[in-house]
Design an enzyme around this catalytic site. Structure first.
Site, PDB file in Angstrom:
ATOM      1  N   LYS B 142     -10.366  -3.131  -0.014  1.00 46.72           N
ATOM      2  CA  LYS B 142      -9.257  -3.271  -0.127  1.00 46.72           C
ATOM      3  C   LYS B 142      -8.695  -3.970  -1.987  1.00 46.72           C
ATOM      4  CE  LYS B 142      -4.217  -4.125   1.133  1.00 46.72           C
ATOM      5  NZ  LYS B 142      -3.526  -4.880   2.424  1.00 46.72           N
ATOM      6  N   MET B 192       2.159  -3.844  -2.074  1.00 42.27           N
ATOM      7  CA  MET B 192       1.782  -3.869  -0.506  1.00 42.27           C
ATOM      8  C   MET B 192       3.303  -4.007   0.285  1.00 42.27           C
ATOM      9  SD  MET B 192      -1.869  -6.223  -1.080  1.00 42.27           S
ATOM     10  CE  MET B 192      -2.535  -6.262  -2.483  1.00 42.27           C
ATOM     11  N   SER B 218      -0.434  -0.859   4.548  1.00 42.18           N
ATOM     12  CA  SER B 218      -1.169  -1.090   3.000  1.00 42.18           C
ATOM     13  C   SER B 218      -1.760  -0.556   2.747  1.00 42.18           C
ATOM     14  CB  SER B 218      -0.464  -2.119   2.558  1.00 42.18           C
ATOM     15  OG  SER B 218      -1.271  -3.195   2.528  1.00 42.18           O
ATOM     16  N   ILE B 239      -0.095  -8.316   7.366  1.00 46.22           N
ATOM     17  CA  ILE B 239       0.869  -8.736   7.127  1.00 46.22           C
ATOM     18  C   ILE B 239       2.239  -8.764   8.386  1.00 46.22           C
ATOM     19  CG2 ILE B 239       2.173  -8.419   5.580  1.00 46.22           C
ATOM     20  CD1 ILE B 239       2.528 -11.745   5.112  1.00 46.22           C
ATOM     21  N   SER B 242      -0.680  -3.505   7.729  1.00 40.08           N
ATOM     22  CA  SER B 242      -1.345  -2.889   7.281  1.00 40.08           C
ATOM     23  C   SER B 242      -2.880  -2.660   7.059  1.00 40.08           C
ATOM     24  CB  SER B 242      -1.341  -3.649   5.452  1.00 40.08           C
ATOM     25  OG  SER B 242       0.213  -4.040   4.872  1.00 40.08           O
TER      26      SER B 242
END
Lengths: 510, 510
Positions: B142, B192, B218, B239, B242
Site C-alpha cells: 500500500k 484513506m 482503502s 481500520i 481496508s
C-alpha cells in the site's frame, strides 16, 4: 444512594460502619488493653512481634502463618497434611490481630471463610482431589474487589449507602473456582490516588515496622497485613505504584504485570469508567516469595481469564528461560527533583555491585532518559482527564473532607488544568516518544532489565510520601515490574513494551 | 512543504507526478493502443484475460505469475529451482500491465527491484542459504508504507512536495531482512477513509473483473493488482475494512489481524497521530492462498517485531489446533439498514448450509446483537475525534477538491459533530458494552467463530460503496477477521476479544 447526608452525618455514618466491622472480631481474639494502649499513629514502635507475643495464636497457628508461603500451604493442603479450616482459622486470627494493631482491614468475612474452608476440606475428602490450584488458600483482597453479599465502599463515605455487592469481580470468580478462601478485604486511600491508605470510613492504616510511618498505598492495607503475616497472599491493583509502594514501605514482595493480563472487570472504580487514558490499571499480587507471585500469575492466566472478562488478552502463560550468558542491566539512579535518601542509594548501590560481582554488566541510563518528573506530570494529566471530576463528586456527596495526603499527591503545575481533546492527541504523541526512548535503550544496549529505585526513601512519616514518580513510569510505559523491598529496590525485566505475555521473569535476578 | 500552491496549480502538480510514474514503465512493456482504447471507468468489460492475451509475457512468466502462490515461489527459489530475478521480472511486467489496465500502482520501483532480486540470487549462490523466509519474493505494498528513497504521497496533492522517504517503515525493514523484494506501491483513496481507491494524484483504481465497478478501498490498488496476478503477496492496512473490502470486491483472500501484532510504526498517516481512539489501524496481508496469509503473519511475528517497533506486542506465534469435535458458528445475516443483495445472501446461505452439512452447528445472532448501524456510527465518532481535522488541512493545502466518494462515506447524523472529552468517556463505555455483548455470545454459545457478510453486495459501481458497517465491527471489537471472496463472505474466529495471539486460524473453515 438516597438523599445526600448532611455534613454532620458523615461522621456518624462512618463510625457506624467501622463499628459494624469491629464487631466481626470475636471477643476472644481481642488484644489486651495494655497492648492496645501503645497503638497509635504517633507511637514510634514496631508491632511486628506482637502476633507472636500476644498469646492469642497457638504454636500450630504461628507455624502455619509464619513458616509456610502460599505455595507451601497449597501443597500441604493438597496432600491432606494440613486442613484448610486450620489454615483459615490461623489467618483469620492473625488478621484480626493485625487489624487491631495497624487498621489494615475494611471488610471482615471470618464466618464465611471458615464455612468455605470446611467446604474445601470436605470436597478434598469426598472427591479425592482439590478444587483447583489454590485449594483452601486464604487470600486477602484490596477493598475495591466485589465479593457477592459484601459491601464495597472503597473508603468513600457516600458509598456506605450502597447495598452489598450483587456479584463477584471477575477475578474473584476465577479464584473461587481455583479453591480460594476469602476472609478479609483491606484498606486503601480515599480516591485511591494517594500513597497513604487513609480514608474517612475506615481511617488510616499504619506501618507495622513503625506506626508513625506510612503503610503506603493505594493497596496499603495489604502491605501491612502481609508484613504481619496476617495473609499468605494479597491481591492488589496499580495505576501509578499502588501494588509496589506498599511492598516497598512494609517490606514484602510484589509484582505489577502489564495491562489486560489479569481480568479487571467487575470491580468498584474510584473514578469514572471509560477514560481514554492509555494508562490502564492492573491487578497483581503482594506476597512472601517469588514463587507465590508466580503461583498467582500462572493460576490466573492458566484459568483462561479471557473467558470471564472481555478486556483480558487471550495469551497463554509461557515461561521465559533465563539466558545462560551474563545479563545486561540498565541503571537509573534517580531524578534530581526527588534525590535518593542514603538507605535507598545504598540499597541500589549494593544491588548494582552484587550484579557486577556476579559477572553481569550495567549501563548507566541517567543522562539518556527524559526527566522522570516530567514523565510523571504527563501520567498525572492522563489521570485527570475526566471533566466531571467524578472522585470529587463521590467525596462531596457525603460532605466528608479530603484526607490530608491528597494535597501532597498532586502537581502544583496541574492545579486547575483541564484536558482538551487537542491536548490529549499531543499527550499521546508525547507518551509515544517516551516509549520509544526506553524501547531504543533496551534494544540498542541489549538490556535484559532496568534497575532503579522504587522511591527516593524507605517508608516516610504519614502524609509525606508525595508523588510516586519512580513507580508511575512503568505504568506509563506498560511494562511489568516486580518490587523487592530490602533486596533490590525496583527492577523491570526486558519486556518489550506493552508485552502482555511475560511471566514474572524475576528469577532472572532472584 | 513550502508555500501553498495556487488552486490552478494542483492539476499540474498531480499530472507531473503521474507522468513521472508512467515513465517508469519501459516502452516494451506497454500495451497496444487497441487494447488501451477500451480501458476506462465507464467500460463495462473484464480485463482479467489481458495479461495472458496481450503477448507481453513469456510462457515462463505466465507460469511464474499464475501457477505459484507466494509460498510455492519462496520454496522454489530457496531450492534454486527458479531465480528471484526471473520471478521479479515476471511480476514487474505483469504489474506494469495491470497498471495500464486498472491504474493500481502509485510508485514503481522496477529497477531497484531487479537489482535487489539479483542480490538475493547472488546471496543464495554465494552463501548457500536464503536471506530469510521471504527470500527473493516480490511483495507489493500500500502507498502509505515508507521505502527509503521513494516518495509517499498517499494521494494528497499537497504531499507531492514532500521529499522521498528518509527511512523505511518498521515492517519494510523487517520484510527486507527476510529477503523481500519491493517493486510497486499501490493506490488508495484520498484520506484513506472511503472504499473507492480514488485520489487527485494518481486517479482511480478500476476493478479488473469489470472496469465500471469499484476496486474497493482503502487498499484497493492491492486488490486489483492481486486479482490480475500482478503480485504474489500484498501488504494492506485496515481500520474499518481496508484490507477486506478490496478482497471482497476483487476476489482475493485477506486477513485482518488484531491490533499491535504487526509493527505499524514509520508509515505516513492520512490524519493526525496521537488519537485516543480505541480503534487502532492494523496491517495484514492480501493474497492468493490461506497458507500465503499465514506465511506473512508467521514470518512477521517470528521476526521478533517488538524489537523494531515499540507498539508491537511481544507475543510469539502459536498455532491453535482445530478442534476434532464439530464446530459451533454464530450467524449474522445482516442489518435491515443495509440488507443483503441476492448474490451475497446466496453466498452466506451456501456457506451456512455447507457447514451444517459437514456436521457443524450454527446459532442465529441477528436478534441478539446491537444494531450494526449504530455500532458503525460509534466507530465513526472515534474516527472523527481530531479537532484540528488534519485530513481536511492536507486536502486544503493544495486546493485539490474532495473525491466524489467522500460524501457517501459519512453518516449524515454526524455532520458537524465535534467530540467532547465528556462524550469520549461515554463512547468508551458504549464500546465496552458492545464488546461484552459479543464476548458473552461467544462464551455462552461456545462459539468457535462468527459467520457474517463482509458487505451487503458484491462489488458496486464506482463511488456507491457507502459505509462499511459490516467490516468496521471487527475493528471496533478488535477481533481478527479473514475474508474469502466468493467462498465465505466474512468470518471471524472465536478469538476472545483483544486477542493478539491468534494465528489466522482460518484452517478451521478453509
Amino acid at each position: 444512594m438516597g438523599s445526600i447526608p448532611q455534613i454532620s452525618d458523615w461522621k456518624v455514618l462512618a463510625a457506624s460502619k467501622r463499628e459494624a466491622v469491629a464487631k466481626k472480631i470475636p471477643k476472644q481474639w481481642r488484644l489486651s488493653p495494655s497492648v492496645l494502649s501503645n497503638i497509635s499513629s504517633t507511637s514510634p514502635i514496631s508491632v511486628l512481634d506482637i502476633p507472636r507475643s500476644c498469646g492469642l495464636l497457638s504454636t500450630q497457628e504461628l507455624t502455619l502463618t509464619e513458616d509456610y508461603d502460599a505455595t507451601a500451604l497449597v501443597e500441604a493442603m493438597a496432600k491432606g497434611e494440613i486442613k484448610s479450616y486450620d489454615v483459615t482459622l490461623a489467618f483469620c486470627k492473625r488478621a484480626a490481630i493485625a487489624q487491631q494493631l495497624v487498621n489494615c482491614c475494611t471488610e471482615i468475612m471470618f464466618d464465611e471463610a471458615l464455612a468455605r474452608a470446611k467446604e474445601c476440606d470436605d470436597y478434598l475428602e469426598r472427591e479425592g482431589k482439590t478444587m483447583g490450584r489454590l485449594h483452601g488458600l486464604p487470600i486477602s483482597l484490596k477493598d475495591s474487589f466485589n465479593i457477592k453479599g459484601v459491601q464495597t465502599t472503597i473508603g468513600y463515605v457516600s458509598f456506605i449507602a450502597h447495598p452489598p455487592a450483587a456479584s463477584n469481580s471477575n477475578l474473584v470468580d476465577l479464584l473461587f473456582k481455583q479453591g480460594a478462601v476469602f476472609y478479609v478485604k483491606t484498606n486503601i486511600p480515599q480516591s485511591m490516588m494517594t500513597a497513604d491508605s487513609d480514608n474517612n470510613v475506615f481511617g488510616r492504616t499504619l506501618n507495622p515496622n513503625k506506626l508513625t510511618l506510612t503503610a503506603g498505598g493505594s493497596t496499603g492495607g495489604e502491605g501491612a497485613l502481609l508484613k504481619l503475616r496476617g495473609s499468605p497472599l494479597g491481591i492488589a491493583t496499580d495505576i501509578a505504584g499502588s501494588i509496589r509502594i506498599p511492598s516497598l514501605c512494609n517490606g514484602v514482595l510484589s509484582f505489577k504485570p502489564t495491562a489486560s493480563r489479569i481480568p479487571f472487570g467487575g470491580k468498584v472504580p474510584p473514578g469514572r469508567l471509560g477514560s481514554p487514558s492509555p494508562i490502564l490499571p492492573v491487578i497483581g499480587p503482594e506476597g512472601h516469595s517469588v514463587r507465590d507471585l508466580e503461583l498467582f500469575m500462572k493460576t490466573a492466566i492458566d484459568s483462561d481469564p479471557w473467558e470471564c472478562d472481555e478486556h483480558t488478552l487471550a495469551v497463554p502463560w509461557r515461561r521465559v528461560e533465563v539466558p545462560k550468558r551474563p545479563l545486561r542491566f540498565g541503571l537509573i539512579r534517580g531524578d534530581p527533583k526527588r534525590p535518593l535518601h542514603p538507605p535507598v542509594e545504598r540499597a541500589l548501590h549494593s544491588a548494582a555491585t552484587a550484579l557486577k560481582e556476579a559477572g553481569h554488566s550495567l549501563v548507566l541510563l541517567d543522562e539518556k532518559i527524559p526527566s522522570l518528573w516530567d514523565t510523571a506530570i504527563l501520567a498525572w494529566k492522563f489521570f485527570l482527564l475526566d471533566p466531571k471530576k467524578t472522585p470529587v463528586q463521590y467525596v462531596n456527596a457525603s460532605g466528608e473532607p479530603w484526607v490530608s495526603s491528597i494535597k501532597t499527591a498532586s502537581f502544583s503545575s496541574l492545579a486547575g488544568w483541564e484536558a482538551t481533546m487537542d491536548e490529549l492527541f499531543d499527550m499521546n504523541v508525547e507518551r509515544s516518544k517516551i516509549l520509544k526512548v526506553y524501547h531504543d535503550l533496551y534494544v540498542e544496549n541489549q538490556l535484559d532489565a532496568i534497575l532503579m529505585p522504587g522511591y527516593q526513601a524507605t517508608a516516610v512519616p504519614h502524609d509525606t510520601y508525595g508523588l510516586p514518580i519512580y513507580t508511575v513510569l512503568q505504568n506509563l510505559l506498560n511494562v511489568s515490574a516486580p518490587s523487592y523491598s530490602g533486596k533490590i529496590p525496583l527492577i523491570w525485566p526486558s519486556v518489550p513494551f506493552r508485552n502482555p505475555a511475560v511471566p514474572p521473569g524475576i528469577e532472572a535476578v532472584g
